[in-house]
Scaffold this motif. Structure first.
Motif: not given
Ligand code: ZN
Length: 252
Positions: A75-92, A103-111
């Protein structure tokens, strides 16, 4: 900091799919257009919200108006790149080309970091999870998390991948050895940082000066951020405590 630049990966087929948006460089847009050879780009799957991976989204949306833009929300970051983003969930499970990716959620380098797993070929589009010849930057003050990163490496290792397609550097053909090296490197770093604090380095700057001797000034901020990310993990694990000014050993 992105070295020779970064890769995006185009998967042709029924659902032409671009992995990562790049930075909107007109030469990149041209290259995508020509690689599509008349096909219509269906979607862009973004591995994470860093500038070299996501900032090209508005330019891609303008050039390929039918393409969907998808990423895990940050949320804090995505507004920097204005586009019609659609969400991807872990395991999608995402149709891509003539096949599907998971999709495999792999946080650490970025959340919001995602890897995209292609089971048939045991391949992973791994974004900034790994890069040949270097370790991955974990920015403590911008959502980086060492414990999460190690867990993400273990998660990808458990898939037993045959090949990683990274965003930077060459294709990684022996991922298990690189990932194991990364995990060992983090453990070694952690031990060195604990040792530095025991020897009286109570601030991240002092730890950096001890561990990264001769580091060019331009990289010191990064090193401090990395050390801080490790210290926060050590604090959560009950080994150190920050009293507002200095770090102290509290555990065994
Ligand atoms: Zn990144």
């Amino acid at each position: 900091m992105t070295g020779a630049g970064n890769w995006t990966w185009l998967i042709p087929g029924r659902v032409p799919t671009l992995i990562d948006a790049g930075s909107g460089d007109p030469r990149h847009l041209e290259a995508i257009e020509s690689a599509l050879s008349g096909a219509r780009l269906a979607q862009v799957l973004v591995t994470h919200g860093h500038v070299d991976h996501a900032s090209g989204a508005p330019a891609l949306a303008a050039r390929f108006p039918h393409a969907r833009l998808l990423k895990m929300p940050w949320s804090e970051r995505d507004a920097r790149w204005p586009a019609n983003w659609e969400p991807i969930a872990d395991g999608a499970r995402l149709d891509a080309g003539d096949t599907a990716l998971v999709a495999v959620h792999t946080p650490g380098h970025a959340p919001d970091h995602l890897c995209f797993w292609h089971e048939e070929t045991r391949s992973v589009f791994c974004g900034d999870l790994a890069q040949m010849g270097t370790t991955i930057f974990i920015p403590a003050d911008r959502g980086g998390d060492v414990a999460a990163y190690i867990a993400s490496l273990e998660r990808i290792l458990a898939l037993d991948p045959a090949r990683l397609f990274p965003a930077h550097g060459p294709i990684i053909d022996e991922p298990a050895s690189l990932i194991r090296h990364y995990i060992a490197h983090r453990q070694e770093r952690e031990a060195q940082i604990l040792d530095a604090i025991r020897r009286g380095d109570t601030r991240a700057e002092a730890v950096v000066a001890r561990l990264y001797r001769g580091l060019p000034d331009a990289l010191i901020v990064r090193a401090r951020d990395t050390v801080t990310a490790h210290l926060r993990k050590l604090e959560r694990d009950g080994h150190v405590h920050h009293d507002g000014e200095a770090w102290h050993i509290i555990g065994p």
